[in-house]
Design a protein around this motif. Structure first.
Motif, PDB file in Angstrom:
ATOM      1  N   LYS A  58       2.130   1.391 -11.154  1.00  0.00           N
ATOM      2  CA  LYS A  58       1.312   0.600 -10.170  1.00  0.00           C
ATOM      3  C   LYS A  58       0.248  -0.294 -10.748  1.00  0.00           C
ATOM      4  N   THR A  84       0.665  -6.929 -13.504  1.00  0.00           N
ATOM      5  CA  THR A  84       0.656  -8.249 -12.906  1.00  0.00           C
ATOM      6  C   THR A  84      -0.114  -9.265 -13.466  1.00  0.00           C
ATOM      7  N   GLN A  85      -1.234  -8.854 -13.871  1.00  0.00           N
ATOM      8  CA  GLN A  85      -2.180  -9.924 -14.537  1.00  0.00           C
ATOM      9  C   GLN A  85      -1.459 -10.072 -15.902  1.00  0.00           C
ATOM     10  N   LEU A 132      -2.976  -3.289 -11.236  1.00  0.00           N
ATOM     11  CA  LEU A 132      -2.821  -4.481 -11.215  1.00  0.00           C
ATOM     12  C   LEU A 132      -2.864  -5.144 -12.643  1.00  0.00           C
ATOM     13  N   ASP A 186       3.031  -5.475  -0.313  1.00  0.00           N
ATOM     14  CA  ASP A 186       2.930  -5.156   1.131  1.00  0.00           C
ATOM     15  C   ASP A 186       3.077  -6.568   1.787  1.00  0.00           C
ATOM     16  N   ARG A 187       2.232  -7.389   1.185  1.00  0.00           N
ATOM     17  CA  ARG A 187       2.317  -8.701   1.639  1.00  0.00           C
ATOM     18  C   ARG A 187       3.659  -9.182   2.117  1.00  0.00           C
ATOM     19  N   GLU A 225       1.378 -12.791 -14.981  1.00  0.00           N
ATOM     20  CA  GLU A 225       0.651 -13.854 -14.726  1.00  0.00           C
ATOM     21  C   GLU A 225       0.343 -14.948 -15.784  1.00  0.00           C
ATOM     22  N   HIS A 249       5.433  -7.649   4.855  1.00  0.00           N
ATOM     23  CA  HIS A 249       5.169  -7.999   6.013  1.00  0.00           C
ATOM     24  C   HIS A 249       5.121  -9.643   6.288  1.00  0.00           C
ATOM     25  N   HIS A 250       5.835 -10.151   5.351  1.00  0.00           N
ATOM     26  CA  HIS A 250       5.861 -11.777   5.272  1.00  0.00           C
ATOM     27  C   HIS A 250       6.574 -11.952   6.605  1.00  0.00           C
ATOM     28  N   GLU A 251       5.759 -13.260   7.024  1.00  0.00           N
ATOM     29  CA  GLU A 251       6.527 -13.869   8.397  1.00  0.00           C
ATOM     30  C   GLU A 251       6.138 -15.540   8.315  1.00  0.00           C
ATOM     31  N   TRP A 294       5.189 -13.723  -0.705  1.00  0.00           N
ATOM     32  CA  TRP A 294       6.219 -13.464   0.238  1.00  0.00           C
ATOM     33  C   TRP A 294       7.677 -13.282  -0.658  1.00  0.00           C
ATOM     34  N   ASP A 343       4.282  -3.366  -7.226  1.00  0.00           N
ATOM     35  CA  ASP A 343       3.754  -4.805  -7.175  1.00  0.00           C
ATOM     36  C   ASP A 343       2.693  -4.580  -6.219  1.00  0.00           C
ATOM     37  N   PRO A 344       1.399  -5.110  -6.699  1.00  0.00           N
ATOM     38  CA  PRO A 344       0.179  -5.144  -5.470  1.00  0.00           C
ATOM     39  C   PRO A 344       0.322  -6.130  -4.455  1.00  0.00           C
ATOM     40  N   ARG A 345       1.307  -7.050  -4.904  1.00  0.00           N
ATOM     41  CA  ARG A 345       1.526  -7.759  -3.408  1.00  0.00           C
ATOM     42  C   ARG A 345       2.700  -7.554  -2.613  1.00  0.00           C
TER      43      ARG A 345
END
Lengths: 479, 476
Positions: B237, B242-243, B239, B468-469, B246, B472-474, B83, B464-466
């Protein structure tokens, strides 16, 4: 609830094993309460009821004779009893954290373990309450601690943190019970609908409160759940903060330090998760819950233990550093005495179990290794018991007046009351496993891909590269 | 229920266009900073004492902002959040400004003697030094006569007598086995002298600077790596980065936690060297988190107003970060009350001086204390309580601004009572023009760096691979 295709390279996973259908979930959870209990259950139940019986006898003898049969004595007037009280209350904290805080943070993996840990909370709080009740000496006057109008013009001391404890813990118990029960209602209805005999049907029907699973029921349910989650969240902080005030409002070196409230909360969550882990691993293996409680769930719990264990380590470090930095000779002495005095073994057990042992969870290999995490979870429970012991006993046994110094040694009745409380806890917990849906059936279904109304439309089969997987539409699975 | 937030075909670049007012915002910040520096420089010579305190106050406020940004970034990586991805770059910008504090620390390092009473022990000529710096600056002349200073010095008890006693290790003697202290005439003096004597090696000029160096090294490295990785992912771009982020985040959080704590001890707690509180670092952390979240809200709202980020950040994100801000307000109140309640309840004089100074110490600090409680917790608690309030963007913006202003007051409350201290628990309150000058100097320089960085990189982590999530966060 949202559902998305997990990115496995980023350690994401389906929360339920692939290929598990909605009906499977109902079946896996319900059948535990419908079939005969496994032999292991009977063995454990036999042991724990026996131990509970011993607890009953111990308490009867204790009330008859007086709490002098415990080892508490001046200067160590609080010892195992309060240690056990704080330990059990702490264990109870994981339930509310998992059900309320993780819910508000949208940690959907909690659905597999929340029922379980909420039940644990209830039983742990019951065990906890036993100790101050007995220690107060005359349990039949317990109502004195409540502000009930009376003709004696007698009021509780509102300035005492011990009284705040009464309010905090009773509120916590009430709200946790409500939260647990509200969550259980739809699942009780499932058991009622599956019932094959009259008694079961009637009993589960009674507790299911006429649940029909209608749209209106669900929307009231969701609302109630959210409100209870919001009410419980401050309770996660308040209860153990108030427990810490029992110590920290005093002028006792080693007790009076400002970090106590958040430090106690972190410790509580830490020990609570450890206890959930211990119980969960056994239940998961015995009842074959592998599809619903995956390694991923356990791994995430281990990460929380690593976090809270490190927070506890931070608090130990702050206490020690500030004891030195304060320049206050009494503060300094207490901490040196903790680490090098008569109870050095308790202190170093605490450090080893609470700060060092969770550090193994930095390694993925170890935090996904079930026997290993089982051992560590028990080690942490031991360590958290020692933490309370260290705080209480080492601060009291050598304080301001050397002429009043003295050590504590437990009597056989200390041991019996403590072990007895474990018996009580496990008896209640085994009964829960036998008759209650131990995993929240309805909630687990909500986080499964099948709950996504868009399932099969897109996002599921048109992913030939990462980019496409990411553009999967967000899925809403409400109603 | 999902809505297409992105129009197909033209993928937004999330860059600040050259004609946007944001493209030149950094110049404005830099201009303000330059004015602030010029004014502060004047102040530094006319009133060194006040300058040092004003600077420290401004420094600690903006440092909290940078650290708040760092914390947001680390939290995102720790939780693998989807998010918050569109908001993360704004936090990264705040974080990437951290290295500039190394330079902004110089005035503090140079004027340490004005700030920290524990240094007085070292300089034999403490008396003149102190008088010189202090006396010069008091044009207003509000009863700050020399007697007050004399008293100040001796009350705190860092006098020359401290060196007199033979060195002994207080760790291995129980307090009751000590012989009575005959060095000073009153017990309080003796107690303070002894306390200070026992920690001089830690509160030491050289070691203080070394520690500051360690904190800056830690923050610069964290800011550098997390910013470089994230911006590199914009192009690469994939992953892998990001890995990496994290994987690094948990360790980075350890470093962050300890460096922040000890920085708070060193730079703020040691302003009153005999006072101590184990929770002090946590309180500064809570302040940093509040300030960080409030500024992220304000910056993104402002950018949306000028048409930036509209495709990326929606009311759903503001709702969520509003919840976090609300949560941190409560957390801050919780840790502050923990500290206050325990000190008040126990009533040990060496601890209660801290609150005594800010309540009965005089000069109107009591009013600020009340304002910080009411305006810092009670009012914003209700401002952000309701879902509808958090989703009402002008309301949310107002609340965030409100909270930010109160937190400025909170930092002032933490630092400035010591600027005009006339006794152990006596002080005065007067707003000085240097407070504003230093605030603009530190803030202008720091924000210039932040805003300049914004013109150089996309405003959301486009690789960031996330993402798109996040887009589109709701909130359900």
């Amino acid at each position: 609830m949202g559902w998305r295709k997990p990115m496995e390279q980023l350690d994401e996973q389906y929360l339920v094993s692939e290929g598990t259908s909605l009906a499977d979930v109902t079946e896996i959870v319900s059948k535990v309460t419908e079939q005969k209990a496994p032999r292991l259950w009977w063995i454990l139940f036999g042991i724990s009821t026996a131990v509970t019986g011993i607890l009953g006898l111990t308490i009867a003898y204790l009330l008859w004779t007086g709490i002098g049969i415990w080892g508490n004595n001046s200067p160590v007037a609080w010892a195992w009893d309060i240690t056990n009280f704080v330990w059990w209350i702490g264990i109870g904290h994981a339930g509310t954290l998992i059900s309320a805080v993780l819910y508000l943070f949208r940690q959907y993996w909690r659905t597999a373990i929340n029922r379980f840990s909420e039940a644990m909370t209830i039983f742990a709080v019951i065990c906890a309450l036993m100790f101050p009740t007995i220690h107060a000496g005359r349990p039949w006057f317990l109502y004195f601690s409540l502000p009930i109008p009376n003709q004696m013009n007698m009021w509780p001391n509102f300035k005492s943190p011990l009284l705040w404890d009464v309010f905090a813990v009773s509120t916590y118990f009430t709200v946790s019970l409500l939260f647990w029960y509200v969550g259980l209602v739809p699942d009780f209805a499932t058991l009622r609908d599956r019932a094959t005999n009259k008694i079961r049907k009637w009993a589960y029907g009674f507790v299911a409160l006429g649940w029909r699973g209608s749209n209106r029921h669900w929307s009231n349910y969701e609302r109630a759940y959210l409100i209870l989650a919001a009410l419980s969240t401050p309770l996660v902080l308040s209860v153990h903060s108030v427990v810490s005030f029992d110590f920290a409002t005093s002028v006792e070196p080693g007790w009076h330090t400002t970090i106590f409230p958040p430090y106690f909360v972190a410790g509580a969550v830490f020990s609570g998760f450890a206890m959930v882990m211990t119980l969960l691993i056994i239940a998961r293996t015995v009842y074959g819950m592998h599809d619903l409680i995956r390694i991923r769930h356990l791994e995430l719990m281990n990460k929380i233990m690593l976090t809270t264990g490190s927070l506890v380590g931070y608090a130990y470090a702050m206490e020690f550093f500030i004891a030195w930095y304060s320049g206050n000779p009494y503060e300094r002495f207490v901490f040196i005495n903790r680490a090098m005095g008569d109870y050095w073994w308790a202190y170093w057990s605490m450090i080893t179990c609470n700060v060092i042992s969770p550090q193994f969870f930095w390694f993925k290999k170890l935090r996904t290794n079930i026997p290993f995490m089982f051992v560590i979870s028990i080690v942490i429970n031991v360590g958290m018991w020692f933490e309370r012991f260290v705080i209480i006993v080492t601060s009291l046994h050598h304080d301001y007046l050397p002429s009043a110094w003295g050590n504590f040694s437990p009597t056989v009745f200390d041991v019996l009351t403590y072990c007895g409380s474990l018996g009580l806890f496990f008896t209640a917990f085994l009964l829960f496993l036998r008759w209650f849906p131990m995993i929240a059936i309805a909630e687990v279904k909500m986080v499964m891909p099948q709950a996504d109304p868009h399932l099969g439309h897109h996002g599921h089969d048109d992913h030939d590269e990462d980019e496409d997987a990411m553009t999967a539409e967000p899925a809403m699975a409400e109603e | 229920m999902s809505k297409p937030a992105k129009k197909e075909g033209k993928a937004p670049t999330y860059r600040i266009p050259a004609d946007s007012p944001w493209a030149n915002a950094w110049k404005m910040a830099a201009g303000l900073g330059a004015l602030g520096i010029a004014a502060s420089a004047v102040g530094m010579f006319s009133d060194t004492h006040r300058f040092a305190f004003s600077w420290l106050f401004a420094f600690m406020f903006f440092l909290a902002l940078g650290l708040g940004g760092l914390f947001f970034v680390l939290g995102q990586h720790l939780t693998g959040s989807g998010w918050g991805v569109p908001l993360r770059r704004t936090a990264e910008m705040l974080m990437a400004g951290l290295p500039v504090f190394l330079i902004l620390f110089v005035p503090i390092a140079v004027n340490m003697h004005e700030l920290y009473p524990w240094l007085e022990e070292h300089g034999a000529g403490h008396g003149e030094e102190h008088e010189g710096g202090h006396g010069g600056g008091h044009e207003g002349g509000e009863g700050h006569e020399a007697g007050g200073h004399e008293e100040h010095g001796s009350l705190l008890g860092f006098g020359t007598q401290a060196q007199a006693q033979e060195a002994r290790d207080p760790w291995d003697v129980h307090p009751n086995e000590r012989e009575p202290d005959t060095r000073t005439h009153t017990p309080e003096h003796a107690a303070h002298a002894e306390i200070m004597e026992s920690k001089t090696w830690f509160l030491d000029h050289g070691l203080f600077l070394v520690r500051a160096g360690v904190y800056f090294l830690a923050w610069i490295l964290l800011a550098y790596f997390f910013f470089t990785w994230s911006t590199r992912q914009d192009k690469e771009k994939g992953l892998a980065l990001t890995q990496r982020m994290e994987k690094t985040a948990p360790f980075a959080t350890f470093v962050f936690g300890f460096s922040l704590t000890f920085a708070a001890f060193d730079w703020m707690m040691s302003l009153e060297p005999s006072w101590y509180s184990t929770i002090f670092g946590v309180i500064y952390f809570a302040i940093a988190a509040i300030i960080g979240h409030a500024v992220i809200i304000l910056l993104t709202l402002a950018m949306r107003r000028s048409g930036l980020l509209r495709e990326a950040i929606s009311v759903e994100h503001f709702h969520d970060i509003g919840k976090l801000l609300h949560g941190f307000i409560v957390f801050w109140a919780y840790v502050s009350v923990s500290q206050f309640l325990l000190i008040w309840y126990a009533g040990i004089p060496e601890e209660s001086t801290y609150y005594h100074l800010r309540w009965w110490g005089g000069g109107g600090w009591m009013n600020i204390s009340v304002v910080v409680i009411l305006a810092g917790f009670v009012i914003p608690f209700f401002l952000l309580m309701s879902r509808n309030f958090k989703r009402n963007l002008p309301w949310l913006g107002f609340s965030a601004a409100w909270i930010l202003v109160v937190q400025i007051g909170q930092l002032y409350w933490l630092v400035m009572p010591y600027a005009d201290q006339t006794g152990l628990v006596e002080t005065q309150l007067h707003l000085h023009w240097l407070d504003f000058a230093a605030f603009f100097a530190v803030g202008g320089v720091y924000m210039a760096v932040v805003l300049w960085n914004m013109t150089r990189f996309p405003l959301v982590p486009v690789g960031d691979p996330r993402l798109d999530r996040g887009l589109h966060h709701e909130v359900v």
